[in-house]
Design a protein around this motif. Structure first.
Motif, PDB file in Angstrom:
ATOM      1  N   GLN A   2       0.835  -1.207   0.000  1.00 25.33           N
ATOM      2  CA  GLN A   2       0.000   0.000   0.000  1.00 25.33           C
ATOM      3  C   GLN A   2       0.872   1.261   0.000  1.00 25.33           C
ATOM      4  O   GLN A   2       0.586   2.217  -0.715  1.00 25.33           O
ATOM      5  N   ALA A   3       1.922   1.223   0.837  1.00 27.64           N
ATOM      6  CA  ALA A   3       2.815   2.385   0.913  1.00 27.64           C
ATOM      7  C   ALA A   3       3.494   2.622  -0.429  1.00 27.64           C
ATOM      8  O   ALA A   3       3.606   3.771  -0.888  1.00 27.64           O
ATOM      9  N   ASP A  50       2.378   1.700  -3.387  1.00 29.59           N
ATOM     10  CA  ASP A  50       1.371   2.186  -4.332  1.00 29.59           C
ATOM     11  C   ASP A  50       1.112   3.681  -4.136  1.00 29.59           C
ATOM     12  O   ASP A  50       0.882   4.409  -5.103  1.00 29.59           O
ATOM     13  N   GLU A  51       1.155   4.113  -2.897  1.00 28.55           N
ATOM     14  CA  GLU A  51       0.880   5.523  -2.581  1.00 28.55           C
ATOM     15  C   GLU A  51       2.090   6.419  -2.829  1.00 28.55           C
ATOM     16  O   GLU A  51       1.962   7.501  -3.385  1.00 28.55           O
ATOM     17  N   GLY A  52       3.282   5.956  -2.408  1.00 29.16           N
ATOM     18  CA  GLY A  52       4.441   6.845  -2.439  1.00 29.16           C
ATOM     19  C   GLY A  52       5.560   6.430  -3.358  1.00 29.16           C
ATOM     20  O   GLY A  52       6.577   7.133  -3.448  1.00 29.16           O
ATOM     21  N   SER A  60       8.513   5.674  -0.454  1.00 25.49           N
ATOM     22  CA  SER A  60       8.040   4.894   0.703  1.00 25.49           C
ATOM     23  C   SER A  60       9.082   3.908   1.211  1.00 25.49           C
ATOM     24  O   SER A  60       8.886   3.293   2.265  1.00 25.49           O
TER      25      SER A  60
END
Length: 196
Positions: A127-128, A130-132, A136
Motif C-alpha cells: 500500500q505504501a 502504491d501511494e508513495g 516509501s
C-alpha cells in the motif's frame, strides 16, 4: 453458561471493579468495599470456572460416522451420531450380508483463525509503495527492521488478542468435525455387526 458467555471482557470488568473497591477501601477504611471486592472476584472466578468446564466438556464430545463401499462416502458431509452403535444402526438398511463398514471417530475442530502480522505488514508495504512509490522505501525498511522486532511482536499479540475476543463474543467457532484417527471396522452378517 458456555465459554462464549463467560467472555474475557466480562471477567476483566469484574476484576476491575474489585480493584476499584480495594482502592476505595484503602482510602476510606470502610469494610463494605472489601465485601464488594470479594463478591466481584468470586463472580469472576465462577465465570472462569464455568468457562473452563464448558471448554473441557466440549473438547471431550465425540461424534461417530460410518463409511463403506455400499455407502456414498462424502467426507465433507458425513452424518454424525452420538455413539458408534447409533451410527451402525442408521446404516443397517443400506447394507447386505458381507459388507464391511468403518466407524470413524470425529471431534469438533479446535481451529481458530489468526492474523499473520508479517503478511499484514507486507500488505502495508504494498500500500505504501502504491501511494508513495520509491519515496516509501525508508518507511518500508523501518517497519521491517530489527529495531521493530519487539514492536511487531507486540502488534501480533494485540491483533490476535482482539481477534480472539471478537470470535468469542460472536461465537464464531469452526463448527466442523474432523477425524481423530481412531476407527473400527465391522462386518455385516445380514442382521448384526461383527467387529473385525
Amino acid at each position: 453458561m458456555n465459554n462464549k458467555e463467560a467472555s474475557i471482557n466480562e471477567v476483566d470488568e469484574l476484576v476491575n471493579r474489585a480493584q476499584l473497591a480495594i482502592n476505595d477501601w484503602q482510602c476510606s477504611g470502610d469494610g463494605d468495599y472489601v465485601h464488594k471486592a470479594y463478591a466481584n472476584l468470586q463472580q469472576a472466578s465462577i465465570r472462569l470456572t464455568c468457562s473452563y468446564q464448558a471448554a473441557r466438556s466440549k473438547k471431550s464430545e465425540l461424534q461417530y460416522s460410518v463409511i463403506g463401499d455400499m455407502l456414498a462416502a462424502d467426507y465433507e458431509n458425513l452424518d454424525l451420531y452420538d455413539t458408534p452403535e447409533e451410527a451402525l444402526n442408521e446404516v443397517k438398511d443400506f447394507l447386505k450380508a458381507g459388507d464391511i463398514v468403518t466407524v470413524l471417530e470425529m471431534a469438533e475442530s479446535g481451529w481458530q483463525p489468526y492474523i499473520d502480522t508479517d503478511s499484514l505488514l507486507e500488505t502495508f508495504q504494498d500500500q505504501a509503495y502504491d501511494e508513495g512509490g520509491e519515496a516509501s522505501e525508508p518507511w518500508n525498511d523501518f517497519i521491517t527492521s530489527e529495531a521493530m522486532t519487539a514492536a511487531v511482536a507486540e502488534l501480533d499479540n494485540a491483533l490476535n488478542t482482539v481477534l480472539k475476543r471478537w470470535l468469542d463474543k460472536y461465537q464464531a467457532e469452526a463448527g466442523w468435525y474432523q477425524e481423530t484417527g481412531k476407527k473400527c471396522c465391522y462386518g455385516f452378517d445380514g442382521t448384526d455387526f461383527i467387529r473385525l
